[in-house]
Structure formats: C-alpha cells, structure tokens
Design an enzyme around this catalytic site. Structure first.
Site, PDB file in Angstrom:
ATOM      1  N   ASP A   1       5.499   3.831  -6.969  1.00 24.25           N
ATOM      2  CA  ASP A   1       5.034   4.149  -5.611  1.00 24.25           C
ATOM      3  C   ASP A   1       5.314   5.609  -5.255  1.00 24.25           C
ATOM      4  OD1 ASP A   1       4.501   1.463  -5.536  1.00 24.25           O
ATOM      5  OD2 ASP A   1       5.342   1.133  -3.541  1.00 24.25           O
TER       6      ASP A   1
ATOM      7  N   LEU B   1       0.821  -1.217   0.000  1.00 24.92           N
ATOM      8  CA  LEU B   1       0.000   0.000   0.000  1.00 24.92           C
ATOM      9  C   LEU B   1       0.859   1.273   0.000  1.00 24.92           C
ATOM     10  CD1 LEU B   1      -2.867  -1.046   2.469  1.00 24.92           C
ATOM     11  CD2 LEU B   1      -2.811  -1.211  -0.027  1.00 24.92           C
TER      12      LEU B   1
HETATM   13  O1  PMV Z   1       5.751  -1.684  -3.327  1.00 20.96           O
HETATM   14  P1  PMV Z   1       4.720  -2.591  -3.839  1.00 20.96           P
HETATM   15  O2  PMV Z   1       4.612  -3.902  -3.130  1.00 20.96           O
HETATM   16  O3  PMV Z   1       3.396  -1.898  -4.005  1.00 20.96           O
HETATM   17  O4  PMV Z   1       5.148  -3.007  -5.329  1.00 20.96           O
HETATM   18  C1  PMV Z   1       5.227  -2.055  -6.357  1.00 20.96           C
HETATM   19  C2  PMV Z   1       4.863  -2.639  -7.658  1.00 20.96           C
HETATM   20  C3  PMV Z   1       5.865  -3.550  -8.350  1.00 20.96           C
HETATM   21  O5  PMV Z   1       5.495  -3.474  -9.729  1.00 20.96           O
HETATM   22  C4  PMV Z   1       5.740  -4.972  -7.890  1.00 20.96           C
HETATM   23  C5  PMV Z   1       7.322  -3.089  -8.182  1.00 20.96           C
HETATM   24  C6  PMV Z   1       7.642  -1.778  -8.858  1.00 20.96           C
HETATM   25  O6  PMV Z   1       8.663  -1.173  -8.484  1.00 20.96           O
HETATM   26  O7  PMV Z   1       6.932  -1.355  -9.770  1.00 20.96           O
END
Ligand code: PMV
Length: 324
Positions: A146, A100
């Site tokens: 993120d 999240l």
């Molecule tokens: O941080 P998370 O668990 O929400 O993962 C982000 C999404 C991924 O595609 C798995 C990794 C990334 O850096 O884009």
C-alpha cells in the site's frame, strides 16, 4: 521554515495478488485518481484534527484522529521531533477501510505536509519508508504494497522485500470500483488467514501459488490490453480468495452482478472480509458505475494515477526497511 505544509497522495487498488503477496508472491497494483490531501501546522495545543470533506462512506472523526495520532507519532520518530501538538486538516476522496489504501494515503500525504513545515526534503523512498512504519501500526504485518503504490504512483509489480518494478501503464484501463457496506479490518483478515495456513498449510499455500501464477501471467495481458483474458484472471483470483475464506456473501454478490451486467472480470480488492470489488468493464466506465449506483451501491470509475512511465526498478521496498 513554512508554518503550514500540505501534502497529497492517491489511493490504490490491487489488480491481482493480495494476501499471497504477504507470503512472497507477486502482486500487481495501481495508484488511482482519487486522493487524500492534508494540511499540517505545528500548534501549541494537543492534536486537533478536522475533516473538511470526505468520501460518502465517511470515517468517524474520532477514528480519523486516532489514525492521525499514529501517523504523527511515527512521522515524529522519523524526523526526531515531537508532533503531538499539531493541527491537521484532512480532505479525502477515498472511502476508509475498504481496501483502497486510505490509511497509506493519509500517511503519505501527512509525511509530505510535515516535511514541508520542517523544511526537510525527503526522497520518495524516504516517504515510502516512513509511511511503512505507520502501516505496521494499522495492519500488523503489512507487505508494504500500500505505502509503496501510494507513494510512487503508476502501475507496479510488487514482491515483498524486493524493490518494486514499474510496469508500462496502458493508456487507459477500464476499471470500476464498487464499495460494499460491510465494515472490516485488513489486520483481522490477514491474521485469520495466517491461522488457517497454520492449520492447513498445503491447501493454503497451493492457492497462494496459483494466485502467484495468475499474477505473473497477467503482465503480458496488460501490455497487449487483452481485457477478456485479464478479466478471466481476475475472476479466477476472486475464486481462489473465496476458497481462502476472505470473500463474503456481499462481495460474491457484487462480483456476480458485475458479471451479469457485462464485466470481463471482477474480484475483491485489498484485504477482503468486506470492502470493495474491482471490475474490468467493456462498456463506458461511467455507465457501468452509474448502473451499480442505481442498484444502491457506492460505485465510481478509476484510472491509473501516475502514468508517466520510466523503465525502472524502484529502490523502495528493499529488505533494509521491510524487515521491521
Ligand atoms: O490494505 P488492504 O486492505 O488493501 O490490504 C492490503 C493487501 C494485503 O495483501 C491483504 C495485505 C498486505 O499487507 O499486503
């Protein structure tokens, strides 16, 4: 110069496209209305970190301190100052380590708080870029999704190495998050998938391409609020992630329960290997979440944070800073 600074940042969910986004396919993600807040002050003694309130699935204080060390080292590099003696108070509504965006939210909130104390005004692009540095330490080879969503808010289409694009957010999107109990690390899951791709490039890439197609096709569904079709796209995305080996029995069980209850669709969100499931639901969101809570899960409804829409391509996510 202020002696205390404070900063706040939202969490995020990925609606479609995680993992494929690491390899250049598009993803759609949104900032959610749950937040991490940080109060920062310079201090004479080495880092003191306290948690004043946090989400039920609380992170151990030691782990939080480690994360704060990383963020302050990176933020200090960015500002050209030593931040190793600092006092941080962290308040978070985001369960950590479940996909999240809790680490990105902690980074962005801290950077905002530090910039206030140092009297340095950063643009949102600069905040995003600084948070991306810390994401590298947390995630290994992050796509940048993120830190981008958490910094800018709203509903975004994100393609690695390209400026993210704001999508017009629907007035409301009926989403519920159900958090699993399995601990996991995005870094490990991404590395495992990279290895799998080395061994079976064609089958892995074919699935990434299908995820990319689902994601592209979802934009008009969001615009017309066709939740039935969007839910089906989420289920198809979850199946592909399962075939890629990043789902778990627990996540599949939550997706199955969500379907049986009433959901249009559900899928793991974020890195997988544990973590949370995102459900798109036809009934009042709170009732759906309460039903999951009665089954013993930690569940809550979410809405988009940052709905004020501007038709713009943001400059963050540009290759200049994504090529680390
Ligand atoms: O941080 P998370 O668990 O929400 O993962 C982000 C999404 C991924 O595609 C798995 C990794 C990334 O850096 O884009």
């Amino acid at each position: 110069m202020e002696s205390h600074g404070s900063g706040r940042a939202p969490g995020k969910v990925i609606l479609l496209g995680e993992h494929a986004v690491v390899y250049g396919y598009p993803a759609i993600a949104l900032a959610i209305d749950r937040f991490t807040s940080v109060t920062f002050a310079l201090s004479r003694i080495p880092l003191v970190c306290s948690r004043i309130r946090s989400a039920p699935q609380s992170v151990a204080l030691g782990t939080l301190e480690q994360a704060c060390h990383v963020i302050l080292r990176r933020t200090g590099q960015r500002f050209g100052v030593d931040l190793s003696s600092s006092r941080l108070e962290v308040e978070s509504e985001l369960p950590p380590g479940v996909g999240l965006g809790s680490s990105a939210a902690l980074s962005v909130a801290t950077i905002r708080a530090v910039s206030g104390v140092l009297g340095r005004i950063l643009t949102e692009e600069e905040v995003c870029e600084a948070a991306f540095l810390a994401e590298h330490d947390f995630h290994g080879r992050p796509s940048g999704i993120d830190n981008t969503v958490v910094t800018f808010g709203g509903l975004l289409r994100f393609v690695r190495g390209e400026p993210p694009y704001r999508l017009p957010p629907p007035p409301e999107i009926p989403l519920v998050v159900v958090v699993g109990r399995q601990p996991r690390q995005t870094r490990t899951v991404v590395a495992r998938l990279e290895e799998r791709r080395r061994q079976a490039p064609r089958s892995v890439d074919a699935r990434f391409a299908k995820i990319g197609d689902l994601t592209r096709a979802a934009e008009p569904l969001l615009a017309t609020r066709d939740w039935q079709a969007l839910g089906e796209a989420m289920l198809a995305n979850h199946s592909l992630l399962r075939e890629l080996g990043v789902s778990t029995a627990e996540l599949d069980e939550i997706v199955g329960s969500a379907r049986r209850r009433s959901a249009y669709g559900a899928k793991l969100t974020g890195g997988g290997g544990g973590g949370a499931v995102l459900c798109l639901v036809p009934e009042p969101r709170e009732e759906f979440a309460a039903w999951f809570r009665r089954q013993g899960w930690f569940a809550f409804s979410v809405d988009i944070f940052g709905k004020e829409y501007r038709d713009e391509r943001l400059s963050a996510g540009h290759p200049h800073f994504l090529q680390l």
